[in-house]
Motif scaffolding. Structure first.
Motif, mmCIF file in Angstrom:
data_model
loop_
_atom_site.group_PDB
_atom_site.id
_atom_site.type_symbol
_atom_site.label_atom_id
_atom_site.label_comp_id
_atom_site.label_asym_id
_atom_site.label_seq_id
_atom_site.Cartn_x
_atom_site.Cartn_y
_atom_site.Cartn_z
ATOM 1 N N UNK A 1 0.813 -1.222 0.000
ATOM 2 C CA UNK A 1 0.000 0.000 0.000
ATOM 3 C C UNK A 1 0.848 1.275 0.000
ATOM 4 N N UNK A 2 1.996 1.222 -0.651
ATOM 5 C CA UNK A 2 2.802 2.413 -0.912
ATOM 6 C C UNK A 2 2.977 2.532 -2.420
ATOM 7 N N UNK A 3 2.781 3.724 -2.932
ATOM 8 C CA UNK A 3 2.855 3.950 -4.379
ATOM 9 C C UNK A 3 4.164 4.637 -4.747
ATOM 10 N N UNK A 4 4.875 4.044 -5.698
ATOM 11 C CA UNK A 4 6.127 4.604 -6.202
ATOM 12 C C UNK A 4 5.929 5.081 -7.633
ATOM 13 N N UNK A 5 6.670 6.099 -8.006
ATOM 14 C CA UNK A 5 6.610 6.642 -9.357
ATOM 15 C C UNK A 5 7.455 5.769 -10.278
ATOM 16 N N UNK A 6 6.846 5.262 -11.325
ATOM 17 C CA UNK A 6 7.525 4.299 -12.188
ATOM 18 C C UNK A 6 8.730 4.903 -12.900
ATOM 19 N N UNK A 7 8.710 6.194 -13.156
ATOM 20 C CA UNK A 7 9.792 6.824 -13.913
ATOM 21 C C UNK A 7 10.963 7.260 -13.044
ATOM 22 N N UNK A 8 10.717 7.562 -11.775
ATOM 23 C CA UNK A 8 11.756 8.191 -10.964
ATOM 24 C C UNK A 8 12.122 7.449 -9.679
ATOM 25 N N UNK A 9 11.403 6.371 -9.348
ATOM 26 C CA UNK A 9 11.623 5.745 -8.045
ATOM 27 C C UNK A 9 11.842 4.235 -8.106
ATOM 28 N N UNK A 10 12.036 3.694 -9.307
ATOM 29 C CA UNK A 10 12.274 2.267 -9.503
ATOM 30 C C UNK A 10 13.534 2.095 -10.346
ATOM 31 N N UNK B 1 6.997 -7.471 7.086
ATOM 32 C CA UNK B 1 7.025 -6.104 7.593
ATOM 33 C C UNK B 1 8.232 -5.379 6.994
ATOM 34 N N UNK B 2 8.095 -5.037 5.716
ATOM 35 C CA UNK B 2 9.146 -4.298 5.033
ATOM 36 C C UNK B 2 8.976 -2.802 5.200
ATOM 37 N N UNK B 3 9.970 -2.063 4.714
ATOM 38 C CA UNK B 3 9.942 -0.611 4.910
ATOM 39 C C UNK B 3 8.796 0.050 4.153
ATOM 40 N N UNK B 4 8.364 -0.547 3.046
ATOM 41 C CA UNK B 4 7.273 0.058 2.272
ATOM 42 C C UNK B 4 5.929 -0.076 2.970
ATOM 43 N N UNK B 5 5.850 -0.888 4.028
ATOM 44 C CA UNK B 5 4.588 -1.029 4.764
ATOM 45 C C UNK B 5 4.404 0.081 5.792
ATOM 46 N N UNK B 6 5.428 0.900 5.987
ATOM 47 C CA UNK B 6 5.392 1.950 7.012
ATOM 48 C C UNK B 6 5.654 3.290 6.325
ATOM 49 N N UNK B 7 4.652 4.157 6.207
ATOM 50 C CA UNK B 7 4.816 5.393 5.424
ATOM 51 C C UNK B 7 6.022 6.231 5.840
ATOM 52 N N UNK C 1 15.249 -14.929 10.876
ATOM 53 C CA UNK C 1 14.292 -14.142 11.662
ATOM 54 C C UNK C 1 13.772 -12.963 10.843
ATOM 55 N N UNK C 2 12.663 -12.382 11.285
ATOM 56 C CA UNK C 2 12.011 -11.308 10.540
ATOM 57 C C UNK C 2 11.697 -10.138 11.459
ATOM 58 N N UNK C 3 11.574 -8.955 10.870
ATOM 59 C CA UNK C 3 11.144 -7.780 11.610
ATOM 60 C C UNK C 3 9.656 -7.888 11.943
ATOM 61 N N UNK C 4 9.303 -7.339 13.094
ATOM 62 C CA UNK C 4 7.906 -7.233 13.495
ATOM 63 C C UNK C 4 7.428 -5.793 13.276
ATOM 64 N N UNK C 5 6.146 -5.595 13.454
ATOM 65 C CA UNK C 5 5.614 -4.228 13.380
ATOM 66 C C UNK C 5 6.237 -3.358 14.468
ATOM 67 N N UNK C 6 6.477 -3.952 15.631
ATOM 68 C CA UNK C 6 7.106 -3.200 16.727
ATOM 69 C C UNK C 6 8.525 -2.760 16.350
ATOM 70 N N UNK C 7 9.248 -3.604 15.615
ATOM 71 C CA UNK C 7 10.580 -3.214 15.146
ATOM 72 C C UNK C 7 10.498 -1.990 14.238
#
Length: 389
Positions: free
Chosen positions: A86-95, A217-223, A179-185
């Motif tokens: 649920x994070x939107x990236x600009x196809x021309x400038x952010x990928x 819980x990747x960085x794109x899940x947290x605005x 191991x994986x990051x949690x939301x608390x992390x």
């Protein structure tokens, strides 16, 4: 005969030489050992992917791709991230499509880290982080994850931050611990970096290999974290084609501009036919949505097969790996244990000490379950025969 140079030079990485990985590889080949060491699948990829690359070559897509990557492939990535996180990236400038996730890591660190900067990362760690930082004239600052849960001590992170801290490198799911990051992390990381100029470099190459129904819980899940993060991922890990060496990174446009400056002079563009094949393959979301269940079956099989072994298995929440503890039946250091497993039992693993710059020995070895069933069964059978020493 070895050619000798008269040139006097000064090494940028004088302490980097033959690693334990090389030693294990050579010893494994010598003893024809079962390979539970390498994080590379030994089973074939989807034949449609190979057909896609062949078709692209036959259609004459054999010259340079655009510097930032094939537009259709970048569109698929943008859609996938939006749907999942649920994070939107600009196809021309952010990928940016990179020539492997490793090239993405190098381009990001080289583009954003300067001489005199400090970069925090967590050990045990993938072995390229610290050397890349050092090549920029910067200082890698290692913080050890707690053992045996391999969690981040966020108080230690707070204490390690200085005015020179430029970047924090994250790896989730984590190699080698699983191991994986949690939301608390994520919340802790967001609080620590709020109102700073610290960049998060998040190595998420195993983003689609998270087990037991848990989300990634990747960085794109947290605005808030997405705004300061460079996220690295890997087609090789997702589609069982590690030898194709294609990955990608996403980042806010201002950060991506600096990364692209390095990328264009390092590689210019990733392999063209593979990009066409991946773009076509990504039309089906199941190509990544099915991956967690696929690898969980392998994790569970290896865990079951090792139930009668002398090893104590640590939980694996994601990635291709699990750790095995032998401290209760041997005082050998982990490198000695790994060598004995190869020479006496014909099975190759990796010592966890190889993932620490100071060689910390917790008497743990890493097992890879990114293997076909026959290999997992043969490797487990060998490990079940191990005798205490």
């Amino acid at each position: 005969m070895t050619l000798r140079t008269p040139v006097k030079f000064r090494s940028k990485l004088p302490d980097v030489g033959t690693t334990i990985f090389t030693v294990i590889g050579q010893l494994s080949a010598q003893h024809n050992a079962i390979n539970l060491s390498q994080g590379a699948p030994n089973f074939p990829c989807d034949p449609q992917l190979v057909a896609g690359v062949t078709r692209a070559m036959q259609d004459n897509h054999n010259q340079y791709a655009p510097m930032t990557g094939l537009h259709a492939l970048k569109e698929r990535i943008v859609q996938k991230i939006s749907d999942l996180y649920h994070t939107d990236y600009d196809v021309d400038n952010e990928i940016l499509i990179t020539a492997s996730a490793s090239e993405g890591l190098y381009s990001a660190i080289s583009g954003l880290v300067h001489p005199g900067d400090e970069v925090i990362y967590f050990e045990p760690s993938f072995d390229s982080y610290a050397p890349i930082v050092r090549l920029q004239g910067a200082t890698p600052v290692a913080i050890k994850l707690t053992v045996p849960d391999f969690a981040v001590n966020w108080d230690e992170v707070r204490a390690a931050i200085t005015p020179r801290t430029r970047m924090i490198i994250i790896n989730t799911p984590h190699n080698p611990s699983g191991q994986v990051f949690s939301r608390a992390d994520l919340e802790q990381l967001a609080a620590i970096t709020r109102n700073t100029d610290i960049v998060i470099l998040s190595d998420e190459v195993y983003e689609h290999v998270v087990f037991d129904g848990e989300p990634h819980h990747g960085m794109a899940t947290h605005p808030q974290l997405a705004e300061r993060s460079v996220i690295i991922s890997s087609f090789g890990k997702t589609y069982h084609v590690t030898g194709w060496r294609v990955g990608y990174c996403v980042a806010p446009a201002e950060l991506m501009e600096e990364i692209c400056k390095v990328h264009q002079f390092l590689m210019f563009s990733a392999d063209t036919p593979m990009q066409y094949a991946f773009a076509d393959h990504m039309r089906d979301p199941q190509s990544w949505l099915s991956l967690s269940a696929f690898y969980q079956r392998k994790r569970d099989l290896l865990h079951t097969l090792l139930a009668e072994s002398p090893f104590r298995l640590l939980p694996s929440a994601g990635s291709f790996f699990m750790l095995a503890d032998y401290s209760h039946f041997s005082e050998e250091n982990d490198s000695e244990m790994v060598k004995r497993l190869i020479t006496d039992y014909g099975v190759a693993t990796i010592p966890l000490s190889a993932f620490y710059t100071d060689g910390t020995d917790n008497k743990l070895i890493r097992l890879s379950f990114a293997k076909d069933e026959a290999t997992l069964r043969a490797g487990a059978q060998a490990l079940c025969r191990v005798k205490p020493r």
